[in-house]
Design an enzyme around this catalytic site. Sequence first.
Site, short mmCIF file in Angstrom:
data_model
loop_
_atom_site.label_atom_id
_atom_site.label_comp_id
_atom_site.label_asym_id
_atom_site.label_seq_id
_atom_site.Cartn_x
_atom_site.Cartn_y
_atom_site.Cartn_z
N ASN A 29 0.81 -1.22 0.00
CA ASN A 29 0.00 0.00 0.00
C ASN A 29 0.85 1.27 0.00
OD1 ASN A 29 0.96 -0.25 2.63
ND2 ASN A 29 -0.92 0.50 3.57
N LYS A 30 2.15 1.14 -0.22
CA LYS A 30 3.03 2.31 -0.24
C LYS A 30 3.21 2.83 -1.67
CE LYS A 30 3.86 2.23 4.20
NZ LYS A 30 2.99 1.15 4.66
N GLN A 31 3.99 3.93 -1.79
CA GLN A 31 4.15 4.57 -3.11
C GLN A 31 4.82 3.64 -4.12
OE1 GLN A 31 4.94 6.01 -0.21
NE2 GLN A 31 3.82 7.94 -0.11
#
Length: 214
Positions: free
Chosen positions: A185-187
Amino acid sequence: MKSAVRRIPLSRPYIDEREEELVLEVLRSGRLSLGPTIERFEELFAERVGAPYAAAVTSGTAGLHLLAHIAGVGPGEKVITSPISFVATANCFIFEGAEPVFVDVDRRTLNLDPAAVEEAVTERTKAIVAVDMFGYPCELDELRAIAERHGLVLIDDSCEALGARYRGAPVGSHGVSAVFGFYPNKQITTGEGGVVATHSEDEYELLGSLRNQG
């Protein structure tokens, strides 16, 4: 009448054929850990965030924990941090036996309120673990001034802040050790994983040792 359930995924990372090719390239190289791909990734990451060193780790949590360990955080000591974050932000020093002190956040940014941090400092305080909440940079200059004034360690949980800028420069470039996470769910994602960006050669060497059972 039964209503339809709409499921909203935690994350939906964009992965195309190029990523698949690179994964296969690593698998076929025979170097599945601590090989040239990791070294190149660290170099590119350090360049991207404006830090001289970047050490890849198994997760953002691991990076935070290693920084707490290197800082000498231990039993009987207190660490000031945010009550609004993933539990890893506090676990990183609880693992070392320290006690969390949760202080108020700014209602606009949801980041640590420097005035609340200052008020919470005692003789048992060892460190401050700040959070760049939802990618919005914390008040780093003010928190660093507090840390320097009281002889505290400052760690920046930047797991959600890759690409963010503070006072015109990338998060990670301001001298404070910062941890970035690569959960789906990170960049960007590597499945799992994280990076510690540091401006200290000694710290970088310790990270390289400790991440590999050193």
